[in-house]
Design a protein around this motif. Structure first.
Motif, short mmCIF file in Angstrom:
data_model
loop_
_atom_site.label_atom_id
_atom_site.label_comp_id
_atom_site.label_asym_id
_atom_site.label_seq_id
_atom_site.Cartn_x
_atom_site.Cartn_y
_atom_site.Cartn_z
N LYS A 122 12.80 3.96 -1.37
CA LYS A 122 11.91 4.39 -2.55
C LYS A 122 10.88 4.92 -2.38
O LYS A 122 10.20 5.74 -3.32
N THR A 123 9.98 4.95 -1.26
CA THR A 123 8.64 5.59 -1.01
C THR A 123 8.80 6.62 0.11
O THR A 123 7.86 6.88 0.52
N ARG A 124 9.94 7.04 0.41
CA ARG A 124 10.09 7.94 1.58
C ARG A 124 9.39 7.39 3.01
O ARG A 124 9.10 8.21 3.51
N GLY A 125 9.52 6.15 2.96
CA GLY A 125 8.83 5.51 4.36
C GLY A 125 7.33 5.39 4.37
O GLY A 125 6.76 4.94 5.13
N TYR A 126 6.67 5.56 3.07
CA TYR A 126 5.29 5.57 3.29
C TYR A 126 4.77 4.36 2.74
O TYR A 126 3.58 4.17 2.93
N ALA A 127 5.50 3.52 1.86
CA ALA A 127 4.73 2.20 1.64
C ALA A 127 4.82 1.18 2.86
O ALA A 127 5.69 1.23 3.60
N SER A 128 3.91 0.36 2.74
CA SER A 128 3.78 -0.87 3.86
C SER A 128 3.73 -2.07 2.89
O SER A 128 3.03 -2.00 1.85
N LEU B 65 0.92 -1.13 0.14
CA LEU B 65 0.11 -0.15 0.06
C LEU B 65 1.04 1.20 0.03
O LEU B 65 1.94 1.34 0.70
N ALA B 66 0.39 2.22 -0.74
CA ALA B 66 1.47 3.49 -1.01
C ALA B 66 0.54 4.52 -1.70
O ALA B 66 -0.32 4.27 -2.10
N PRO B 67 1.33 5.69 -1.33
CA PRO B 67 0.73 6.76 -2.08
C PRO B 67 0.87 6.58 -3.60
O PRO B 67 1.78 6.14 -3.99
#
Ligand code: GDP
Ligand code: MG
Length: 605
Positions: free
Chosen positions: A471-477, A418-420
């Protein structure tokens, strides 16, 4: 207790979304922990859990609660209900434990940070809860935060669960706002447990914890019948008989009782000393005239990831063995056997459920047992078919068979990220690089996506999560579940020092990645290995074919040559210094390799 007055529920939440804090508020509101005894995260007992903020072992707490408004279920308005809050471990590695604790509940609070939205792990656990037919109560936490976006995330949750956004409760576990209403909703919405009162007892084990003083403490939910104290019981998976020395509930300290009946959740103690004798998922019944059919779902934990663990100081080997023996008392999933490495000496090949499990065990060995360890790069289990029809199971790359191989199989997982949506490109690139095959993608809201991939487990266990985060600046889980295996073009790459194989550096990689692996390792080793009295070639090879090579040049002059004249003391000093340096060297064949080189090469970067 009348089952109609019982509510069994759990809290599903991502790390840091506030599960422990919410549990604290519930303990306070229901009066089971007095104000002055209250400390933050009351239920997280293990030090390592507190520090890393993760819950490894699930627990159950009994909370008396008389609904303060509109609660005319069960025993009528205002009647005191028993709420059993069952804590579930949150991490991917413990999916099986999570699903067992869910099976002990009729309802579940889906707790989501109102400033973050739902995460992949939470989504995965939500699906597990839905599979178990639990009633879901969606809750947004941290509404006191200025950054909270309760409307946005209520819409997202409503979209995922298929409810109305106004059904999403909003609380602050920190200030306590909305928590009493939440408890009322638990009473109102979660179904009471149903079971057959006069049947032989059937109790499901959803957790088993080793306690140094009491032996194994087993947490159960009684589905049918009654278990009384002093009764003789039977583990249905093995038929093993035990006497119930104690049975009771946690509120939140252990409180002995005469027995547990339909719908009740509590603990029992039988005097067994090893959690493998009281396994999560197993069914307990009476020893004589017991139930004949177990409750569904028992499964032996299966290690998925292996690593060699070696003491930095070889003389610590017996301590390492003792420490592993102790940890295994509390961890049915931990398996290990002795292993010898030419490079690292005596150690163990240890099997884990996944990477977090590995990290937790390693950290506990170092912290609780004071051991300094070298761990080899984690690898998965490979199944190798030979042309002569024989089959090998490989848990250590250096044991990859030689000879005519017809096919190699590796485990694969279904990964959910899940990610922006701005990171879709970066995530797809990463997954492609890791030999992923895309399964699908969905928008959760206008700017957040769920991306699904099939990936080889071997590609996930090696720094995938770190890469994803960076690669997602910490936003992905990320969440993943094993889905089977696939045949792949895999080869073993060996590293040779002066012609001798260094077993600790052997790796199984995809054919297309073998060259890059070889070049990288050989270059790294060249930097780390000091010059010797002779030239040392460092090679990477697949079978007998060399794919990369570097050379450490020989030392030209003797160090002592510098000490002209008769300065004996200086000479001695130099010799002593050299000796000291040698202590931290390991001999690999005829080459001295500093211990740091192993550590540097084995730590992922
Ligand atoms: P867990 O990992 O889900 O158990 O989360 P914790 O309960 O440990 O909470 C993680 C962090 O969020 C801690 O620093 C808490 O103090 C904080 N926190 C939890 N609930 C709230 C809340 O309602 N409001 C605010 N502002 N912070 C919260
Ligand atoms: Mg917690």
């Amino acid at each position: 207790t009348d089952p109609a007055l019982i509510r069994n529920f759990c809290i599903i939440a991502h790390i840091d979304h506030g599960k422990s804090t919410l549990a604290d508020r519930m303990l306070q509101l229901t009066g089971v922990v007095e104000q002055r005894q209250m400390r933050a995260q009351y239920l997280d007992r293990m030090d390592i859990e507190r520090e890393r903020g993760i819950t490894i072992k699930s627990q159950a707490v009994r909370l008396p609660w008389a609904p303060t408004q509109g609660g005319d279920q069960g025993g009528g308005a205002g009647a005191t209900h028993i709420l059993n809050m069952i804590d579930t471990p949150g991490h991917v590695d413990f999916t099986y434990e999570v699903s067992r604790s869910l099976a002990a509940c009729e309802g579940c609070i889906l707790l989501v940070d109102a400033a973050q939205g739902i995460e992949a792990q939470t989504l995965a656990n939500l699906y597990l809860a839905l599979e178990n037919d639990l009633t879901i109560i969606p809750v947004l936490n941290k509404i006191d935060l200025p950054a909270a976006q309760p409307e946005k995330y209520a819409a997202e949750l409503a979209h995922i669960i298929g409810c109305d956004p106004s059904d999403v409760l909003k609380v602050s576990a920190k200030t306590g706002e909305g928590v009493a209403e939440l408890l009322n909703e638990v009473v109102r919405l979660v179904p009471a447990p149903v079971g057959v009162k006069d049947a032989p007892a059937r109790a499901m084990i959803f957790d088993s914890v080793y306690d140094a003083y009491r032996g194994v403490v087993t947490y159960v939910k009684v589905v049918d019948g009654t278990l009384g104290k002093r009764e003789r019981i039977k583990m249905m998976s093995t038929g093993a008989a035990h006497e119930l020395l104690e049975i009771g509930t946690n509120s939140p300290e252990m409180t002995p009782a005469d027995g547990l009946s339909v719908g009740e959740v509590g603990y029992l103690i039988t005097g067994v000393k090893d959690v493998r004798q009281s396994k999560v998922g197993d069914t307990i019944t009476q020893h004589s005239n017991g139930a004949t059919e177990a409750l569904g779902g028992y499964k032996d934990p299966k290690p998925m990831v292996f690593s060699g663990l070696y003491p930095l100081d070889g003389s610590d080997y017996p301590e390492l063995r003792e420490a592993l023996d102790k940890l295994q008392l509390n961890d049915a999933a931990l398996v290990y056997e002795p292993e010898t490495s030419a490079a690292l000496g005596f150690g163990f090949r240890v099997g884990f459920l996944g990477l977090l499990h590995l990290e937790v065990i390693r950290e506990r060995l170092e912290r609780e047992f004071g051991l300094d360890l070298i761990a080899t790069a984690p690898n998965v289990i490979y199944r190798v078919d030979m042309e002569d029809g024989s089959e090998h199971t490989v848990t250590n790359p250096s044991e990859f068979p030689v000879g005519k191989i017809s096919q190699v199989h590796e485990p694969v997982v279904r990964a959910t990220i899940l990610a922006p949506s701005e990171f879709i490109g970066a995530i797809m690139e990463l997954c492609q690089n890791r030999r992923g095959v895309m399964l699908g993608m969905d928008y959760l809201s206008e700017d957040r996506v769920e991306i699904r991939y099939t990936l080889p487990l071997a590609e996930v266990v090696f720094d995938f999560f770190d890469q994803l985060k960076s690669k997602t600046r910490g936003y992905a889980s990320l969440d993943y579940e094993p889905t089977g295996e696939q045949a792949s073009d895999l080869v073993k790459v060996d590293i040779l020092l002066h012609g001798d194989k260094v077993d600790a550096f052997s790796a199984i990689t995809h054919k297309d990645k073998a060259y890059a692996y070889g070049v990288r390792l050989v270059a790294k080793l060249r930097e780390l290995i000091p010059r010797q009295n002779f030239e040392v070639p460092i090679q990477a090879a697949i079978g007998s074919r060399v794919i990369a090579r570097e050379t450490v040049r020989a030392i030209r002059k003797d160090v002592l040559a510098k000490c002209y004249g008769g300065d004996i003391s200086r000479k001695r000093k130099l010799l002593e210094k050299q000796k000291e340096g040698k202590k931290r060297m390991k001999m690999v064949g005829s080459v001295e390799v500093p211990q740091e080189a192993f550590i540097a090469v084995l730590s992922s970067d």
